[in-house]
Design a protein around this motif. Structure first.
Motif, PDB file in Angstrom:
ATOM      1  N   ALA A   1       0.830  -1.208   0.000  1.00  0.00           N
ATOM      2  CA  ALA A   1       0.000   0.000   0.000  1.00  0.00           C
ATOM      3  C   ALA A   1       0.865   1.259   0.000  1.00  0.00           C
ATOM      4  CB  ALA A   1      -0.939  -0.011   1.201  1.00  0.00           C
ATOM      5  N   VAL A   2       1.932   1.253   0.777  1.00  0.00           N
ATOM      6  CA  VAL A   2       2.853   2.389   0.795  1.00  0.00           C
ATOM      7  C   VAL A   2       3.513   2.557  -0.580  1.00  0.00           C
ATOM      8  CG1 VAL A   2       5.007   3.298   1.782  1.00  0.00           C
ATOM      9  CG2 VAL A   2       3.289   2.248   3.276  1.00  0.00           C
ATOM     10  N   ALA A   3       3.894   1.440  -1.194  1.00  0.00           N
ATOM     11  CA  ALA A   3       4.534   1.479  -2.508  1.00  0.00           C
ATOM     12  C   ALA A   3       3.580   1.993  -3.585  1.00  0.00           C
ATOM     13  CB  ALA A   3       5.064   0.099  -2.885  1.00  0.00           C
ATOM     14  N   VAL A   4       2.316   1.567  -3.544  1.00  0.00           N
ATOM     15  CA  VAL A   4       1.320   2.054  -4.509  1.00  0.00           C
ATOM     16  C   VAL A   4       1.188   3.565  -4.383  1.00  0.00           C
ATOM     17  CG1 VAL A   4      -1.155   2.100  -5.063  1.00  0.00           C
ATOM     18  CG2 VAL A   4       0.007  -0.081  -4.727  1.00  0.00           C
ATOM     19  N   ASN A   5       1.051   4.033  -3.159  1.00  0.00           N
ATOM     20  CA  ASN A   5       0.911   5.467  -2.926  1.00  0.00           C
ATOM     21  C   ASN A   5       2.134   6.234  -3.426  1.00  0.00           C
ATOM     22  OD1 ASN A   5      -0.643   7.677  -1.785  1.00  0.00           O
ATOM     23  ND2 ASN A   5       0.965   7.778  -0.239  1.00  0.00           N
TER      24      ASN A   5
END
Length: 127
Positions: A19-23
C-alpha cells in the motif's frame, strides 16, 4: 545506577508495504500503478474479506512484496506511464519514491525495486 535498554519489535505485513509502494508510485508525475490479471484475481477475495470486517482497504494491486532472509524487502511495481516522459527516467523516479517512502513509513530496508512498464498512455492527436 543501571541503565536499561528498551527494544521494540514490530512486524510489517506485505500488504502494508504494498500500500505504501502504490501510494509512492502513484505520486510520481505521469505514473499510475497498473494491476495485472493475477493482482485483480487475488484482490477480489481480499477486498471481500476486508469489506465483511468493515475495513476500507488501501489499494495494493500492481505491487508485489517479497521479504528477504535478512529482513529487507524486494518490491515489484507494475505501472503505466504518460507518453510525455522518458520511460527510464520515470522508472528511476518510481524506484526512488518507493524506496524512500517504504523506509520512512515502515523502517524496512529496501533491497530492490523492480519497475515494469506495462502501458504507455500516448496522447491522442486532434485532427
Amino acid at each position: 545506577m543501571t541503565e536499561g535498554v528498551c527494544v521494540f519489535e514490530s512486524v510489517v505485513s506485505g500488504s502494508v508495504v504494498a500500500a505504501v509502494a502504490v501510494n509512492a508510485a502513484n505520486g510520481v508525475s505521469g505514473v499510475r500503478v497498473q494491476p495485472g490479471l493475477s493482482d485483480l484475481a487475488g484482490s477480489v477475495a481480499r477486498l471481500a474479506r476486508q469489506r465483511v470486517k468493515g475495513l476500507d482497504p488501501a489499494p495494493t494491486e500492481g505491487v508485489r512484496v517479497r521479504f528477504e532472509p535478512d529482513g529487507s524487502a524486494a518490491i515489484e511495481v507494475s505501472i503505466a506511464i504518460s507518453g510525455q516522459d522518458q520511460a527510464a527516467v520515470t522508472a528511476r523516479l518510481v524506484q526512488a519514491a518507493v524506496t524512500k517512502d517504504v523506509r520512512t513509513a515502515t523502517g524496512l530496508a529496501v533491497r530492490s525495486v523492480l519497475v515494469s512498464i506495462f502501458d504507455i498512455d500516448v496522447p491522442r492527436r486532434t485532427p
